[in-house]
Motif scaffolding. Structure first.
Motif, PDB file in Angstrom:
ATOM      1  N   THR A 141       0.828  -1.209   0.000  1.00 52.24           N
ATOM      2  CA  THR A 141       0.000   0.000   0.000  1.00 52.24           C
ATOM      3  C   THR A 141       0.860   1.257   0.000  1.00 52.24           C
ATOM      4  OG1 THR A 141      -0.132   0.081   2.425  1.00 52.24           O
ATOM      5  CG2 THR A 141      -1.827  -1.216   1.268  1.00 52.24           C
ATOM      6  N   CYS A 142       0.209   2.398  -0.238  1.00 49.64           N
ATOM      7  CA  CYS A 142       0.968   3.648  -0.325  1.00 49.64           C
ATOM      8  C   CYS A 142       0.153   4.831   0.165  1.00 49.64           C
ATOM      9  CB  CYS A 142       1.425   3.901  -1.762  1.00 49.64           C
ATOM     10  SG  CYS A 142       0.065   4.165  -2.931  1.00 49.64           S
ATOM     11  N   THR A 143       0.848   5.935   0.356  1.00 45.36           N
ATOM     12  CA  THR A 143       0.231   7.204   0.708  1.00 45.36           C
ATOM     13  C   THR A 143       0.928   8.312  -0.070  1.00 45.36           C
ATOM     14  OG1 THR A 143      -0.457   8.612   2.569  1.00 45.36           O
ATOM     15  CG2 THR A 143       1.757   7.697   2.677  1.00 45.36           C
ATOM     16  N   ILE A 144       0.206   9.407  -0.302  1.00 47.49           N
ATOM     17  CA  ILE A 144       0.744  10.562  -1.024  1.00 47.49           C
ATOM     18  C   ILE A 144       1.108  11.649  -0.027  1.00 47.49           C
ATOM     19  CG2 ILE A 144       0.201  12.429  -2.646  1.00 47.49           C
ATOM     20  CD1 ILE A 144      -1.630  10.456  -4.115  1.00 47.49           C
ATOM     21  N   LEU A 145       2.323  12.176  -0.132  1.00 50.87           N
ATOM     22  CA  LEU A 145       2.769  13.239   0.761  1.00 50.87           C
ATOM     23  C   LEU A 145       2.222  14.585   0.308  1.00 50.87           C
ATOM     24  CD1 LEU A 145       6.323  11.814   1.100  1.00 50.87           C
ATOM     25  CD2 LEU A 145       4.937  12.442   3.081  1.00 50.87           C
ATOM     26  N   THR A 146       1.812  15.395   1.278  1.00 49.55           N
ATOM     27  CA  THR A 146       1.219  16.701   0.986  1.00 49.55           C
ATOM     28  C   THR A 146       1.972  17.805   1.719  1.00 49.55           C
ATOM     29  OG1 THR A 146      -0.352  16.621   2.834  1.00 49.55           O
ATOM     30  CG2 THR A 146      -1.048  15.625   0.748  1.00 49.55           C
ATOM     31  N   LYS A 147       1.679  19.029   1.318  1.00 52.09           N
ATOM     32  CA  LYS A 147       2.278  20.206   1.951  1.00 52.09           C
ATOM     33  C   LYS A 147       1.262  21.342   1.936  1.00 52.09           C
ATOM     34  CE  LYS A 147       4.404  21.911  -2.346  1.00 52.09           C
ATOM     35  NZ  LYS A 147       5.683  22.323  -2.992  1.00 52.09           N
ATOM     36  N   ALA A 148       1.605  22.442   2.586  1.00 46.14           N
ATOM     37  CA  ALA A 148       0.739  23.617   2.565  1.00 46.14           C
ATOM     38  C   ALA A 148       0.598  24.129   1.136  1.00 46.14           C
ATOM     39  CB  ALA A 148       1.303  24.703   3.470  1.00 46.14           C
ATOM     40  N   ALA A 149      -0.572  24.617   0.799  1.00 49.83           N
ATOM     41  CA  ALA A 149      -0.835  25.102  -0.551  1.00 49.83           C
ATOM     42  C   ALA A 149       0.066  26.273  -0.912  1.00 49.83           C
ATOM     43  CB  ALA A 149      -2.297  25.516  -0.671  1.00 49.83           C
ATOM     44  N   ASN A 150       0.487  26.305  -2.170  1.00 42.03           N
ATOM     45  CA  ASN A 150       1.234  27.468  -2.657  1.00 42.03           C
ATOM     46  C   ASN A 150       0.252  28.576  -3.044  1.00 42.03           C
ATOM     47  OD1 ASN A 150       0.171  26.670  -5.146  1.00 42.03           O
ATOM     48  ND2 ASN A 150       2.140  25.972  -5.966  1.00 42.03           N
ATOM     49  N   ASP A 151       0.769  29.657  -3.584  1.00 43.90           N
ATOM     50  CA  ASP A 151      -0.093  30.807  -3.892  1.00 43.90           C
ATOM     51  C   ASP A 151      -1.212  30.427  -4.854  1.00 43.90           C
ATOM     52  OD1 ASP A 151       1.448  32.365  -2.255  1.00 43.90           O
ATOM     53  OD2 ASP A 151       2.617  33.283  -3.868  1.00 43.90           O
ATOM     54  N   PHE A 152      -0.895  29.587  -5.845  1.00 49.32           N
ATOM     55  CA  PHE A 152      -1.908  29.206  -6.823  1.00 49.32           C
ATOM     56  C   PHE A 152      -3.025  28.384  -6.182  1.00 49.32           C
ATOM     57  CE2 PHE A 152      -3.727  26.164  -9.804  1.00 49.32           C
ATOM     58  CZ  PHE A 152      -4.086  26.981 -10.863  1.00 49.32           C
ATOM     59  N   MET A 153      -2.646  27.441  -5.307  1.00 49.92           N
ATOM     60  CA  MET A 153      -3.619  26.502  -4.752  1.00 49.92           C
ATOM     61  C   MET A 153      -4.426  27.069  -3.592  1.00 49.92           C
ATOM     62  SD  MET A 153      -3.945  23.551  -6.274  1.00 49.92           S
ATOM     63  CE  MET A 153      -4.731  22.661  -4.930  1.00 49.92           C
ATOM     64  N   GLN A 154      -3.936  28.117  -2.954  1.00 49.81           N
ATOM     65  CA  GLN A 154      -4.603  28.619  -1.755  1.00 49.81           C
ATOM     66  C   GLN A 154      -6.057  29.001  -1.980  1.00 49.81           C
ATOM     67  OE1 GLN A 154      -2.159  31.778  -0.221  1.00 49.81           O
ATOM     68  NE2 GLN A 154      -0.748  30.375   0.813  1.00 49.81           N
ATOM     69  N   ASP A 155      -6.374  29.447  -3.166  1.00 47.61           N
ATOM     70  CA  ASP A 155      -7.750  29.830  -3.464  1.00 47.61           C
ATOM     71  C   ASP A 155      -8.653  28.607  -3.637  1.00 47.61           C
ATOM     72  OD1 ASP A 155      -9.762  31.862  -4.139  1.00 47.61           O
ATOM     73  OD2 ASP A 155      -9.701  30.980  -6.143  1.00 47.61           O
ATOM     74  N   ILE A 156      -8.035  27.436  -3.810  1.00 47.11           N
ATOM     75  CA  ILE A 156      -8.799  26.206  -4.037  1.00 47.11           C
ATOM     76  C   ILE A 156      -8.856  25.351  -2.782  1.00 47.11           C
ATOM     77  CG2 ILE A 156      -8.932  24.103  -5.439  1.00 47.11           C
ATOM     78  CD1 ILE A 156      -7.346  25.623  -7.610  1.00 47.11           C
ATOM     79  N   HIS A 157      -7.700  25.148  -2.146  1.00 52.00           N
ATOM     80  CA  HIS A 157      -7.619  24.314  -0.945  1.00 52.00           C
ATOM     81  C   HIS A 157      -6.354  24.684  -0.184  1.00 52.00           C
ATOM     82  CE1 HIS A 157      -7.470  20.631   1.565  1.00 52.00           C
ATOM     83  NE2 HIS A 157      -8.767  20.526   1.296  1.00 52.00           N
ATOM     84  N   HIS A 158      -6.345  24.438   1.127  1.00 52.11           N
ATOM     85  CA  HIS A 158      -5.195  24.842   1.939  1.00 52.11           C
ATOM     86  C   HIS A 158      -4.047  23.831   1.917  1.00 52.11           C
ATOM     87  CE1 HIS A 158      -7.407  22.213   4.697  1.00 52.11           C
ATOM     88  NE2 HIS A 158      -6.300  22.088   5.387  1.00 52.11           N
ATOM     89  N   ARG A 159      -4.283  22.641   1.314  1.00 51.83           N
ATOM     90  CA  ARG A 159      -3.232  21.638   1.180  1.00 51.83           C
ATOM     91  C   ARG A 159      -3.111  21.243  -0.284  1.00 51.83           C
ATOM     92  NH1 ARG A 159       0.164  21.078   5.212  1.00 51.83           N
ATOM     93  NH2 ARG A 159       0.601  18.942   4.584  1.00 51.83           N
ATOM     94  N   MET A 160      -1.956  20.655  -0.628  1.00 51.01           N
ATOM     95  CA  MET A 160      -1.742  20.169  -1.996  1.00 51.01           C
ATOM     96  C   MET A 160      -0.757  19.006  -1.969  1.00 51.01           C
ATOM     97  SD  MET A 160       0.735  23.189  -3.531  1.00 51.01           S
ATOM     98  CE  MET A 160       0.984  22.343  -5.105  1.00 51.01           C
TER      99      MET A 160
END
Length: 221
Positions: free
Chosen positions: A143-162
């Motif tokens: 099994t696996c998991t995807i690593l995430t981080k805080a949203a960058n400037d582009f993504m902040q308007d969509i979601h707080h993580r990416m």
């Protein structure tokens, strides 16, 4: 976070992009990859890179119940190197999870609007992932998991993580089959620079994981 994504490239395109020499068993494209499904990943076995399928939703080797996987589709890169569930995996069980776009839902006053997000300058890419082997009696899961981080400037308007999308020149370093200090790999991820993203609205048809066809990615008019 990252809860859905796509992979529409041909097997030949994937092999060329990631330096895979052998064929990929049972490869199929997907317009709507969801947690709990088998996802295409790339690892390095010490001799060569290999592509194969892992189930999305990490079940750590020490887990008593495989159902924990549904709670572990993502791992926060800021703390993964410190957490018991991920620390050893950050050190030695790193993988690339192959994709060409992902979906995120932007909250508005009345609804959540799904968006398809992709890299502006290249088609195929890889999320930074972690994997593990779980075995109980005769049942074995990879099994696996995807690593995430805080949203960058582009993504902040969509979601707080990416999700963390690795630059092309960082992919081999991420899966190089050498045990690393978890702190060093944490620093590696925090220094990854995000590439330019583009996004467009898609229909709520994509909300249902059972829907898996071109309608999922059709621009909403």
């Amino acid at each position: 976070m990252c809860g859905r994504y796509t992979l529409l490239a041909s097997e030949e395109e994937i092999a060329q992009a990631f330096g895979i020499q052998q064929s990929i068993d049972s490869y199929q494209i997907s317009y709507n990859i969801a947690p709990g499904q088998n996802v295409l990943a790339v690892i390095h076995d010490g001799k060569e890179k290999r592509a194969g399928y892992l189930r999305w939703g990490l079940v750590p080797s020490w887990a008593e119940d495989e159902k924990i996987g549904y709670k572990m589709i993502n791992a926060r890169s800021e703390t993964a190197h410190e957490k018991a569930s991920f620390k050893k995996l950050v050190a030695r069980k790193r993988c690339l999870i192959v994709a060409d776009s992902f979906y995120e839902w932007r909250k508005t006053d009345k609804k959540k609007q799904p968006k398809r997000i992709h890299l502006t300058d290249r088609k195929l890419f890889a999320f930074a992932g972690l994997w593990d082997k779980w075995q109980q009696n005769d049942k074995v899961l990879f099994t696996c998991t995807i690593l995430t981080k805080a949203a960058n400037d582009f993504m902040q308007d969509i979601h707080h993580r990416m999700p963390i999308i690795l630059p092309k020149d960082k992919e081999d370093a991420w899966i190089f089959p050498e045990e690393k200090k978890p702190r060093d790999m944490h620093n590696f991820l925090q220094n990854v620079e995000a590439e330019e993203l583009s996004a467009y609205d898609v229909a709520s048809y994509v909300n249902a994981a059972k829907n898996n066809d071109e309608t999922c990615i059709a621009p909403l008019i």
